[in-house]
Write a protein that holds these residues in place. Structure first.
Motif, PDB file in Angstrom:
ATOM      1  N   ALA A   1      50.203  71.949  66.311  1.00  0.00           N
ATOM      2  CA  ALA A   1      49.299  72.094  67.467  1.00  0.00           C
ATOM      3  C   ALA A   1      50.305  73.557  68.467  1.00  0.00           C
ATOM      4  CB  ALA A   1      50.351  71.316  68.127  1.00  0.00           C
ATOM      5  N   TYR A   2      50.985  74.363  69.003  1.00  0.00           N
ATOM      6  CA  TYR A   2      51.689  75.163  69.115  1.00  0.00           C
ATOM      7  C   TYR A   2      50.875  76.428  68.936  1.00  0.00           C
ATOM      8  CZ  TYR A   2      54.933  79.401  70.673  1.00  0.00           C
ATOM      9  OH  TYR A   2      54.987  80.345  71.480  1.00  0.00           O
ATOM     10  N   LEU A   3      50.365  76.822  67.505  1.00  0.00           N
ATOM     11  CA  LEU A   3      49.491  77.949  67.322  1.00  0.00           C
ATOM     12  C   LEU A   3      48.308  77.870  67.461  1.00  0.00           C
ATOM     13  CD1 LEU A   3      51.101  78.484  63.472  1.00  0.00           C
ATOM     14  CD2 LEU A   3      52.164  79.829  65.660  1.00  0.00           C
ATOM     15  N   ALA A   4      47.685  76.319  67.235  1.00  0.00           N
ATOM     16  CA  ALA A   4      46.536  76.115  67.968  1.00  0.00           C
ATOM     17  C   ALA A   4      45.813  77.124  69.759  1.00  0.00           C
ATOM     18  CB  ALA A   4      45.519  74.891  67.887  1.00  0.00           C
ATOM     19  N   LYS A   5      47.544  76.701  69.895  1.00  0.00           N
ATOM     20  CA  LYS A   5      47.522  76.312  71.191  1.00  0.00           C
ATOM     21  C   LYS A   5      48.095  78.115  72.080  1.00  0.00           C
ATOM     22  CE  LYS A   5      50.621  75.712  74.287  1.00  0.00           C
ATOM     23  NZ  LYS A   5      52.505  75.424  74.931  1.00  0.00           N
ATOM     24  N   MET A   6      48.240  78.671  71.698  1.00  0.00           N
ATOM     25  CA  MET A   6      48.281  79.930  71.416  1.00  0.00           C
ATOM     26  C   MET A   6      47.069  80.534  70.688  1.00  0.00           C
ATOM     27  SD  MET A   6      50.978  80.537  73.411  1.00  0.00           S
ATOM     28  CE  MET A   6      51.063  82.314  72.865  1.00  0.00           C
ATOM     29  N   ASP A   7      46.165  80.474  70.357  1.00  0.00           N
ATOM     30  CA  ASP A   7      44.611  80.793  69.675  1.00  0.00           C
ATOM     31  C   ASP A   7      45.164  81.165  68.282  1.00  0.00           C
ATOM     32  OD1 ASP A   7      43.278  79.740  72.036  1.00  0.00           O
ATOM     33  OD2 ASP A   7      43.428  81.359  72.514  1.00  0.00           O
ATOM     34  N   ILE A   8      45.623  80.877  67.713  1.00  0.00           N
ATOM     35  CA  ILE A   8      45.547  81.212  66.542  1.00  0.00           C
ATOM     36  C   ILE A   8      44.707  80.133  65.395  1.00  0.00           C
ATOM     37  CG2 ILE A   8      47.026  81.681  64.681  1.00  0.00           C
ATOM     38  CD1 ILE A   8      47.694  83.610  66.376  1.00  0.00           C
ATOM     39  N   ALA A   9      43.826  80.730  64.881  1.00  0.00           N
ATOM     40  CA  ALA A   9      42.702  80.195  64.172  1.00  0.00           C
ATOM     41  C   ALA A   9      43.928  79.181  62.758  1.00  0.00           C
ATOM     42  CB  ALA A   9      42.100  81.072  63.825  1.00  0.00           C
ATOM     43  N   ALA A  10      43.151  78.316  61.987  1.00  0.00           N
ATOM     44  CA  ALA A  10      43.866  77.426  61.160  1.00  0.00           C
ATOM     45  C   ALA A  10      43.511  77.873  60.155  1.00  0.00           C
ATOM     46  CB  ALA A  10      43.119  76.252  61.489  1.00  0.00           C
ATOM     47  N   ASN A  11      42.776  78.341  60.069  1.00  0.00           N
ATOM     48  CA  ASN A  11      42.590  79.782  58.773  1.00  0.00           C
ATOM     49  C   ASN A  11      43.774  80.869  58.452  1.00  0.00           C
ATOM     50  OD1 ASN A  11      41.466  81.285  60.285  1.00  0.00           O
ATOM     51  ND2 ASN A  11      39.161  81.541  59.285  1.00  0.00           N
ATOM     52  N   GLU A  12      44.517  81.232  59.341  1.00  0.00           N
ATOM     53  CA  GLU A  12      45.337  82.460  59.545  1.00  0.00           C
ATOM     54  C   GLU A  12      46.843  81.570  59.491  1.00  0.00           C
ATOM     55  OE1 GLU A  12      43.094  85.658  62.453  1.00  0.00           O
ATOM     56  OE2 GLU A  12      44.322  83.907  63.277  1.00  0.00           O
ATOM     57  N   VAL A  13      46.818  80.530  59.170  1.00  0.00           N
ATOM     58  CA  VAL A  13      48.221  79.824  59.109  1.00  0.00           C
ATOM     59  C   VAL A  13      47.969  79.519  57.502  1.00  0.00           C
ATOM     60  CG1 VAL A  13      49.856  78.712  59.636  1.00  0.00           C
ATOM     61  CG2 VAL A  13      48.225  79.274  61.517  1.00  0.00           C
ATOM     62  N   VAL A  14      49.713  79.425  57.370  1.00  0.00           N
ATOM     63  CA  VAL A  14      49.760  79.280  55.969  1.00  0.00           C
ATOM     64  C   VAL A  14      51.868  78.467  56.395  1.00  0.00           C
ATOM     65  CG1 VAL A  14      50.192  79.010  53.226  1.00  0.00           C
ATOM     66  CG2 VAL A  14      47.872  80.628  54.337  1.00  0.00           C
ATOM     67  N   PHE A  15      51.547  76.803  55.855  1.00  0.00           N
ATOM     68  CA  PHE A  15      52.703  76.143  55.475  1.00  0.00           C
ATOM     69  C   PHE A  15      53.463  76.088  54.369  1.00  0.00           C
ATOM     70  CE2 PHE A  15      51.478  75.116  59.696  1.00  0.00           C
ATOM     71  CZ  PHE A  15      52.071  74.539  60.094  1.00  0.00           C
ATOM     72  N   SER A  16      53.797  77.051  53.750  1.00  0.00           N
ATOM     73  CA  SER A  16      54.945  76.857  52.588  1.00  0.00           C
ATOM     74  C   SER A  16      55.369  75.039  52.089  1.00  0.00           C
ATOM     75  CB  SER A  16      56.350  77.395  52.122  1.00  0.00           C
ATOM     76  OG  SER A  16      57.310  76.559  52.595  1.00  0.00           O
ATOM     77  N   SER A  17      55.440  75.147  50.928  1.00  0.00           N
ATOM     78  CA  SER A  17      55.617  73.930  50.043  1.00  0.00           C
ATOM     79  C   SER A  17      57.422  72.743  50.593  1.00  0.00           C
ATOM     80  CB  SER A  17      56.313  73.772  48.788  1.00  0.00           C
ATOM     81  OG  SER A  17      57.221  74.788  48.185  1.00  0.00           O
ATOM     82  N   VAL A  18      58.089  72.644  50.409  1.00  0.00           N
ATOM     83  CA  VAL A  18      58.609  72.257  51.363  1.00  0.00           C
ATOM     84  C   VAL A  18      60.372  72.212  50.320  1.00  0.00           C
ATOM     85  CG1 VAL A  18      60.514  70.394  51.846  1.00  0.00           C
ATOM     86  CG2 VAL A  18      58.616  70.213  52.836  1.00  0.00           C
TER      87      VAL A  18
END
Length: 243
Positions: free
Chosen positions: A79-96
């Protein structure tokens, strides 16, 4: 009669020896009449791609509770990254990543008595890869809102890249070649000779360092990713025939 034959043999041998010496001298003179120079080219360029990562973690004796807290943190970061106008396709979350934390127990004499379980450590990493270098570079230094929200967020320094390195390298090769030829022509002119054909050319290692930095070149080629503004350089060694 024998004296005539001996004299003839000596004469033939002398002619052959003279021919061998003449050919050796000619070979030596032609092989040494070369000009060897090294050309250099440098170019400053900016990065057009940024990669920034940060990690966050949760610890608990209850694995399910720690995992649930970590997933809540992930949602908050999204939510924070989206609020900062970072596109979802530019974000990757690793496995836990899950680790069990233990502490070694010792008695008064320093003898090992066993291990005490301290809980589960769960860690996850988020990576942003974007062409919007200005925005993400600023974001990497201003992620305090996540910490204020109770997330143990550890930001790493961003890495900077240029996606047009192939073009930069070709441009530098052309400039280094022209520089080498100009050096060779100057040497030939000052020596009262003229520059002949190119006999051999060997390209040096492509080096990328931070602009105005004191980074050392490496044998395999430096590849700076910590500086946004960079300097690319290359050398080329050329051998010309001197006419």
């Amino acid at each position: 009669m024998r004296n005539y034959i001996t004299a003839a043999i000596v004469g033939v041998c002398a002619i052959i020896a003279f021919a061998i010496v003449a050919r050796a001298y000619k070979y030596r003179s032609t092989t040494t009449e070369t000009i060897v120079v090294t050309g250099l080219a440098e170019k400053d360029f900016n990065s057009d791609l940024i990669v920034w990562s940060g990690s966050y973690s949760r610890k608990s004796f209850d694995l399910k509770a720690a995992y649930a807290d970590l997933k809540n943190d992930e949602a908050t970061i999204k939510a924070y990254l989206a609020k900062m106008d970072i596109a979802a396709n530019e974000v990757v979350f690793s496995s836990v990543n899950i680790n069990k934390d233990f502490t070694s127990e010792m008695d008064a004499n320093g003898r090992f008595m066993g291990q005490r379980f301290n809980g589960y450590n769960l860690t996850q990493t988020v990576t942003v890869e974007s062409k919007n270098v200005d925005k993400v570079d600023k974001l990497s230094r201003e992620a305090t809102e996540l910490i204020q929200g109770g997330i143990e967020f550890n930001s790493t320094p961003p890495r900077f890249y240029n996606t047009q390195l192939k073009n930069v390298k070709m441009e530098l090769l052309a400039q280094a070649s022209a520089d080498a030829k100009a050096r060779a022509e100057a040497i030939a002119k000052n020596a009262g000779s003229s520059l002949g054909k190119l006999k051999k050319a060997n390209m040096g290692v492509f080096q990328i360092t931070g602009k105005n930095s004191n980074e050392d070149y490496s044998y395999g080629g430096a590849f700076n990713t910590s500086s946004r503004n960079k300097t690319g350089s290359i050398t080329i060694r050329m051998e010309f025939q001197a006419d």
